[in-house]
Enzyme design. Structure first.
Site, PDB file in Angstrom:
ATOM      1  N   ASP A  62      -4.018   4.588   0.572  1.00 10.08           N
ATOM      2  CA  ASP A  62      -4.284   3.674   1.684  1.00 10.08           C
ATOM      3  C   ASP A  62      -4.716   2.332   1.108  1.00 10.08           C
ATOM      4  O   ASP A  62      -5.778   2.237   0.475  1.00 10.08           O
ATOM      5  CB  ASP A  62      -5.376   4.246   2.587  1.00 10.08           C
ATOM      6  CG  ASP A  62      -4.947   5.519   3.312  1.00 10.08           C
ATOM      7  OD1 ASP A  62      -4.027   6.197   2.811  1.00 10.08           O
ATOM      8  OD2 ASP A  62      -5.538   5.830   4.351  1.00 10.08           O
ATOM      9  N   LYS A  81      -2.029   1.385   9.289  1.00  8.02           N
ATOM     10  CA  LYS A  81      -3.316   2.010   9.575  1.00  8.02           C
ATOM     11  C   LYS A  81      -4.229   0.979  10.233  1.00  8.02           C
ATOM     12  O   LYS A  81      -4.317  -0.164   9.795  1.00  8.02           O
ATOM     13  CB  LYS A  81      -3.941   2.537   8.283  1.00  8.02           C
ATOM     14  CG  LYS A  81      -5.293   3.233   8.464  1.00  8.02           C
ATOM     15  CD  LYS A  81      -5.779   3.785   7.130  1.00  8.02           C
ATOM     16  CE  LYS A  81      -7.207   4.306   7.225  1.00  8.02           C
ATOM     17  NZ  LYS A  81      -7.708   4.799   5.927  1.00  8.02           N
ATOM     18  N   LYS A 117      -1.377   5.249  11.811  1.00  8.60           N
ATOM     19  CA  LYS A 117      -2.592   6.019  11.551  1.00  8.60           C
ATOM     20  C   LYS A 117      -3.771   5.282  12.183  1.00  8.60           C
ATOM     21  O   LYS A 117      -4.007   4.115  11.890  1.00  8.60           O
ATOM     22  CB  LYS A 117      -2.841   6.191  10.052  1.00  8.60           C
ATOM     23  CG  LYS A 117      -4.167   6.918   9.738  1.00  8.60           C
ATOM     24  CD  LYS A 117      -4.394   7.083   8.249  1.00  8.60           C
ATOM     25  CE  LYS A 117      -5.773   7.672   7.972  1.00  8.60           C
ATOM     26  NZ  LYS A 117      -6.027   7.842   6.525  1.00  8.60           N
TER      27      LYS A 117
END
Length: 232
Positions: free
Chosen positions: A95, A158, A187
């Protein structure tokens, strides 16, 4: 797009509070493995413990680069990525926190150049880019997502780190979904604490979640939907 057939596989089970101890992390890792979540995240210096414990399972050890504000140089983030991947093939998720300052400055060339380079290091693992929606307006969210759409090795947008100025909202997810459609996953992370939130986010287009409450949410799911594998 990642195929999900179980509700547990919608969660990156996360323990990143500043006061997390080694003992607490060890218990958290074991508990998360028992629920079969898609990935586990703990303080970075303890990620080798996750790698050892998930070996031989379908659970990923997920690491980050540039967490939580993305201020590091591109090369520093690249170093973090390479070090994470050296932990072993169990690290299947990275990430990346985009540079919030660059986005707020309107330096979209920097944003695109950095994420293009870093995501290119992740051709064989899942790449998620954190745009920290709590600091962006709708136009900035759309701009960030439109750039990410051009980058083939970015798998997920995300929403946050959990350290932003507010929790992710349904409207944030709707904005992202309008841009990425079914071409990128979404996400949601930052304030996901209940099953009802997960249901609302999924109805708006979210796919997976990062949460320190994954175990509790899974318990709500099994109580509300006995015998059901996943929400649709």
């Amino acid at each position: 797009m990642e195929q999900i057939d179980r509700f547990s596989k919608r969660f990156d089970s996360t323990l990143l509070k500043a006061t997390a101890t080694v003992k607490e992390s060890e218990v958290f890792i074991d508990d998360s493995i028992s629920y079969g979540f898609r990935a586990i995240v703990v303080p970075w210096y303890l990620m080798d413990r996750v790698v050892r414990k998930v070996r031989g399972t379908d659970i990923s050890a997920a690491c980050g680069a540039g967490f939580p504000f993305g201020f590091e140089t591109t090369e520093t983030k690249a170093y973090m990525i390479r070090q994470s991947l050296r932990l072993g093939p169990e690290v299947r998720d990275i990430d990346i926190t985009a540079n919030i300052s660059a986005m707020k400055s309107g330096d979209w060339d920097y944003f695109e150049r950095e994420i293009s380079y870093l995501s290119g290091l992740l051709k064989n693992v899942i790449c998620k880019v954190i745009i920290e929606v709590s600091y962006l307006d709708a136009v900035e969210i759309e701009k960030a997502c439109s750039i990410l759409m051009k980058l083939p090795y970015v798998d997920f947008v995300k929403t946050g780190t959990g350290y932003g100025s507010r929790a992710t909202t349904v409207e944030d997810v709707k904005i992202i979904k309008r841009v990425v459609g079914d071409q990128k996953g979404i996400k949601v992370s930052g304030g996901v604490k209940s099953l009802s939130q997960v249901e609302d986010f999924m109805a708006s287009g979210a796919d997976i979640f990062g949460s320190s409450s994954a175990i509790a949410i899974y318990g709500e799911f099994t109580e509300k939907y006995p015998g059901i594998a996943d929400l649709k």
